[in-house]
Design an enzyme around this catalytic site. Structure first.
Site, PDB file in Angstrom:
ATOM      1  N   HIS A   1       3.694   1.448  -8.084  1.00  0.00           N
ATOM      2  CA  HIS A   1       2.579   0.508  -7.888  1.00  0.00           C
ATOM      3  C   HIS A   1       1.557   0.632  -9.030  1.00  0.00           C
ATOM      4  CE1 HIS A   1       3.636   1.284  -3.466  1.00  0.00           C
ATOM      5  NE2 HIS A   1       3.772  -0.013  -3.592  1.00  0.00           N
TER       6      HIS A   1
ATOM      7  N   GLY B   1       0.797  -1.223   0.000  1.00  0.00           N
ATOM      8  CA  GLY B   1       0.000   0.000   0.000  1.00  0.00           C
ATOM      9  C   GLY B   1       0.828   1.271   0.000  1.00  0.00           C
TER      10      GLY B   1
HETATM   11  P1  AMP Z   1       5.685  -2.529  -1.893  1.00  0.00           P
HETATM   12  O1  AMP Z   1       4.312  -1.988  -1.655  1.00  0.00           O
HETATM   13  O2  AMP Z   1       6.781  -1.533  -1.653  1.00  0.00           O
HETATM   14  O3  AMP Z   1       5.908  -3.864  -1.208  1.00  0.00           O
HETATM   15  O4  AMP Z   1       5.788  -2.819  -3.440  1.00  0.00           O
HETATM   16  C1  AMP Z   1       4.816  -3.579  -4.110  1.00  0.00           C
HETATM   17  C2  AMP Z   1       5.316  -3.896  -5.490  1.00  0.00           C
HETATM   18  O5  AMP Z   1       5.599  -2.690  -6.181  1.00  0.00           O
HETATM   19  C3  AMP Z   1       6.610  -4.715  -5.486  1.00  0.00           C
HETATM   20  O6  AMP Z   1       6.566  -5.674  -6.536  1.00  0.00           O
HETATM   21  C4  AMP Z   1       7.650  -3.666  -5.752  1.00  0.00           C
HETATM   22  O7  AMP Z   1       8.823  -4.167  -6.372  1.00  0.00           O
HETATM   23  C5  AMP Z   1       6.906  -2.734  -6.693  1.00  0.00           C
HETATM   24  N1  AMP Z   1       7.519  -1.406  -6.689  1.00  0.00           N
HETATM   25  C6  AMP Z   1       7.800  -0.634  -5.610  1.00  0.00           C
HETATM   26  N2  AMP Z   1       8.412   0.510  -5.995  1.00  0.00           N
HETATM   27  C7  AMP Z   1       8.540   0.439  -7.341  1.00  0.00           C
HETATM   28  C8  AMP Z   1       9.099   1.306  -8.326  1.00  0.00           C
HETATM   29  N3  AMP Z   1       9.657   2.466  -8.024  1.00  0.00           N
HETATM   30  N4  AMP Z   1       9.055   0.903  -9.619  1.00  0.00           N
HETATM   31  C9  AMP Z   1       8.503  -0.292  -9.954  1.00  0.00           C
HETATM   32  N5  AMP Z   1       7.948  -1.142  -9.077  1.00  0.00           N
HETATM   33  C10 AMP Z   1       7.965  -0.785  -7.790  1.00  0.00           C
END
Ligand code: AMP
Length: 281
Positions: free
Chosen positions: A37, A31
């Site tokens: 995201h 989130g």
């Molecule tokens: P998180 O909510 O941070 O656990 O991220 C959820 C998903 O979004 C994971 O697969 C992350 O690798 C991806 N994600 C987070 N930040 C980025 C970003 N800057 N660019 C691409 N994907 C991202």
């Protein structure tokens, strides 16, 4: 768009969609959405019929003294952002729904997890692999979308899905950055405006690595020394790790040859940020 927090209800919806022959895309998250995201969600919406995004700050993947309690949360804003991307269902289980009293089963991937974030956050990938296995079993997606931002996580989950014969395709989406190069992250919210400037040291260090490699540098010890020196000139920065490993095997290498990942974890004041680039020579 539906918002569901009960596992049984989600399973029922998925079973009925599958009977209709619909393909399911899945974007697991913690989130506090940003453009990274949302890019995963839009990509999922292009490639599958019905996209499920989950929002769950998974206590199991946080170590003692890490930021589980402080992790930014804004469910209302997240729901309206997800809706704008074409997501059809947001799954927002509570901790007791995912880990009821007596919960006792964990997933451990025995390769790829000892280096980088696995090395500096013991138990982190056990928490990630466990929650993602559960989410895969609940959502039963055809394709799950993960970000290159968490490069090691993506590799670990691919290995897990392969080893456990989980019927899911894993697709990796490139890192989404702010215009000045900072990789988007929910944790960027912790940064003051001064720290936000200091945080550019991560993407700049990766650009430096890229330039050095392009101009012929191959020795990983020397390259790491240059990167560490560069980051150390930023007073707010404290290095957690700087590494250059083979990709996707994540093996130690003396000289760069083939595909490699340059990966960093750096504390800016109290905030731990990660970034990486994959290069081929
Ligand atoms: P998180 O909510 O941070 O656990 O991220 C959820 C998903 O979004 C994971 O697969 C992350 O690798 C991806 N994600 C987070 N930040 C980025 C970003 N800057 N660019 C691409 N994907 C991202």
């Amino acid at each position: 768009m539906k918002v569901i927090n009960v596992i049984a209800e989600l399973k029922e919806i998925v079973t009925s969609l599958k009977k209709q022959g619909k393909t399911i895309g899945f974007v697991p998250t913690m989130g506090y959405f940003h453009e990274g995201h949302l890019t995963l969600m839009r990509t999922a919406a292009e490639k599958t019929d019905y996209v499920v995004a989950s929002i769950f700050v998974n206590p199991l993947q946080f170590g003692a003294g890490e930021d589980f309690e402080e992790y930014p949360r804004d469910l209302e804003r997240d729901i309206s952002l997800a809706d704008s991307t074409g997501v059809k269902l947001v799954f927002t289980p509570g901790t007791a729904e995912m880990y009821p009293t007596g919960y006792a089963t964990f997933v451990e991937v025995g390769q790829l997890t000892d280096k980088l974030c696995g090395g500096s956050r013991p138990g982190h990938f056990r928490g990630v692999a466990t929650v993602v296995t559960k989410l895969f079993n609940i959502v039963n997606p055809d394709i799950a979308f993960f970000g290159q931002k968490d490069a090691q996580q993506a590799l670990v989950l691919k290995k897990m899905a392969e080893d456990l014969n989980i019927n899911v395709e894993i697709e990796i989406v490139p890192i989404v950055r702010e215009p000045d190069g900072l990789a988007m992250s929910s944790r960027n919210k912790y940064l003051s405006s001064e720290e936000r400037k200091s945080a550019l040291v991560l993407s700049k260090a990766l650009s430096l690595a890229q330039a050095l490699i392009k101009s012929g540098a191959r020795n990983t010890v020397e390259l790491k020394r240059e990167i560490i020196n560069f980051i150390s000139r930023e007073p707010a920065a404290r290095i957690d790790y700087v590494d250059i490993l083979s990709f996707p095997g994540l093996k130690e290498i003396e000289n760069i040859n083939g595909q490699v990942i340059v990966a960093l974890a750096v504390f800016i004041a109290g905030t731990r940020l990660i970034d990486n680039v994959i290069l081929e020579v």
